[in-house]
Motif scaffolding. Structure first.
Motif, PDB file in Angstrom:
ATOM      1  N   SER A  25     -27.832  -8.404  -6.889  1.00 58.07           N
ATOM      2  CA  SER A  25     -26.513  -8.382  -6.261  1.00 58.07           C
ATOM      3  C   SER A  25     -26.645  -8.469  -4.746  1.00 58.07           C
ATOM      4  O   SER A  25     -27.709  -8.197  -4.176  1.00 58.07           O
ATOM      5  CB  SER A  25     -25.753  -7.103  -6.645  1.00 58.07           C
ATOM      6  N   ILE A  26     -25.566  -8.818  -4.082  1.00 56.96           N
ATOM      7  CA  ILE A  26     -25.583  -8.937  -2.627  1.00 56.96           C
ATOM      8  C   ILE A  26     -25.871  -7.590  -1.972  1.00 56.96           C
ATOM      9  O   ILE A  26     -26.460  -7.526  -0.886  1.00 56.96           O
ATOM     10  CB  ILE A  26     -24.254  -9.556  -2.120  1.00 56.96           C
ATOM     11  N   TYR A  27     -25.497  -6.507  -2.620  1.00 55.88           N
ATOM     12  CA  TYR A  27     -25.829  -5.180  -2.076  1.00 55.88           C
ATOM     13  C   TYR A  27     -27.329  -4.950  -2.082  1.00 55.88           C
ATOM     14  O   TYR A  27     -27.891  -4.412  -1.112  1.00 55.88           O
ATOM     15  CB  TYR A  27     -25.136  -4.087  -2.890  1.00 55.88           C
ATOM     16  N   ARG A  28     -28.012  -5.332  -3.156  1.00 54.95           N
ATOM     17  CA  ARG A  28     -29.459  -5.152  -3.218  1.00 54.95           C
ATOM     18  C   ARG A  28     -30.166  -5.948  -2.130  1.00 54.95           C
ATOM     19  O   ARG A  28     -31.231  -5.564  -1.653  1.00 54.95           O
ATOM     20  CB  ARG A  28     -29.985  -5.551  -4.602  1.00 54.95           C
ATOM     21  N   VAL A  29     -29.569  -7.052  -1.726  1.00 54.73           N
ATOM     22  CA  VAL A  29     -30.142  -7.874  -0.646  1.00 54.73           C
ATOM     23  C   VAL A  29     -30.193  -7.090   0.665  1.00 54.73           C
ATOM     24  O   VAL A  29     -31.196  -7.112   1.387  1.00 54.73           O
ATOM     25  CB  VAL A  29     -29.324  -9.171  -0.453  1.00 54.73           C
ATOM     26  N   VAL A  30     -29.112  -6.397   0.988  1.00 56.80           N
ATOM     27  CA  VAL A  30     -29.014  -5.727   2.293  1.00 56.80           C
ATOM     28  C   VAL A  30     -29.269  -4.226   2.211  1.00 56.80           C
ATOM     29  O   VAL A  30     -29.219  -3.531   3.234  1.00 56.80           O
ATOM     30  CB  VAL A  30     -27.624  -5.968   2.937  1.00 56.80           C
ATOM     31  N   GLU A  31     -29.572  -3.714   1.028  1.00 58.02           N
ATOM     32  CA  GLU A  31     -29.776  -2.269   0.870  1.00 58.02           C
ATOM     33  C   GLU A  31     -30.836  -1.703   1.814  1.00 58.02           C
ATOM     34  O   GLU A  31     -30.620  -0.639   2.418  1.00 58.02           O
ATOM     35  CB  GLU A  31     -30.123  -1.944  -0.584  1.00 58.02           C
TER      36      GLU A  31
END
Length: 330
Positions: free
Chosen positions: A65-71
């Protein structure tokens, strides 16, 4: 090299996600490799594309997910990760998705906190501001996408500022109503401010090893949506919706096209920025969402009956003008 196009409006409820889902499928069946990026924290595009099990996989610790990208940036533990996007198995043609995530809203504060330092050229802050831009570059390389479509939430916050800066072009789906007209003024003013601030960033940053977004997306135009139709009228709209159609066109010309720099406005031969019209498709949309495929691919197997099947099949023609406009800049 991919062309990146954002679909953006600061007013919700205009059918933005449904519109993006459908033009992605039309582009794909016309031979384009499409990468969808869900940067709307509501995640509606992801719900349209993936089933619950697939979404749960995307949200796992090792998900894409896009959240995992920027986490790692949110947590302050590192830089972006680069998981591969999901390929839509039901699509005719090649469509990939970077799944959305409700937790992406956590990134908003990090972007806000680092904005002033980024404008001064601070590298750590610029890594935050350019995170999604740099991941999209990686996702394009992984998928060989030729066109990137980014879905954005209906607001004028720090997340949308960072996402829009990464785009080559953007368009605004709008409804012919009073709220959409008022929204053009807020949007135009914010676009002018964001361009000035990104220009400041590029002046302040002296390095060459960090890919930064241009911060100057070009406005393609607007798409009228969600209105009721009347085939006997030249505009194709019922009288009530026509009240605001002309006012909206004037508002966009004044508040968006007339305010942003000339190099941020695409010039069409007819001088008009109306890209097309998508009327209210009423109950056809829920059938499409349930089947997770475009309206024009829905059949009796998906619950359509009688005239609805014909209307669904013919709906693909509604996207001809818009897809032609997009292909004009690819």
């Amino acid at each position: 090299m991919a062309t990146t196009l954002s679909v953006f409006n600061n007013k919700g409820g205009v059918g933005k996600t449904t519109y993006m889902f459908h033009i992605a499928h039309v582009l794909a069946r016309r031979g384009h490799r499409v990468l969808l990026v869900d940067c709307d924290t509501q995640g509606n595009l992801t719900n349209y594309c993936l089933n619950d099990d697939e979404i749960a996989e995307a949200w796992k610790d090792d998900g894409n997910s896009i959240y995992r990208v920027v986490e790692p940036i949110i947590r302050g533990t590192g830089d972006i990760t680069t998981p591969s996007p999901s390929k839509l198995s039901q699509a005719e043609g090649d469509i990939y998705l970077v799944p959305g995530d409700l937790r992406l809203s956590d990134f908003e504060d990090r972007l806000g906190d680092t904005w002033n330092a980024a404008r001064g050229g601070d590298e750590a802050s610029l890594r935050v501001q350019s995170a999604i831009h740099r991941y999209i570059d990686a996702a394009v390389s992984a998928t060989n996408a030729t066109v990137v479509l980014i879905d954005m939430g209906p607001n004028l916050g720090a997340l949308n500022r960072a996402v829009l800066a990464s785009s080559d072009y953007f368009m605004t789906p709008v409804a012919p109503d009073l709220f959409s007209i008022q929204g053009t003024e807020n949007l135009g003013n914010k676009l002018v401010a964001w361009r000035s601030q990104w220009d400041q960033i590029h002046t302040s940053w002296t390095g060459s090893h960090l890919s930064l977004p241009k911060g100057a997306p070009i406005y393609l135009g607007y798409v009228l949506q969600m209105h009721n139709t009347r085939s006997t009228d030249a505009s194709g709209m019922t009288a009530g919706w026509r009240i605001y159609k002309d006012r909206l066109e004037a508002a966009i010309a004044t508040n968006i096209v007339g305010k942003i720099p000339d190099d941020q406005t695409f010039t069409w031969d007819d001088g008009n920025h109306l890209l097309g019209q998508i009327p209210n498709l009423h109950s056809l949309v829920p059938y499409s969402q349930e089947a997770r495929k475009p309206i024009f691919d829905c059949t009796g197997k998906d619950g359509l009956r009688g005239a609805h099947q014909t209307k669904a099949k013919e709906s693909i023609d509604l996207f001809d003008d818009i897809v032609a406009a997009i292909e004009n800049v690819l």
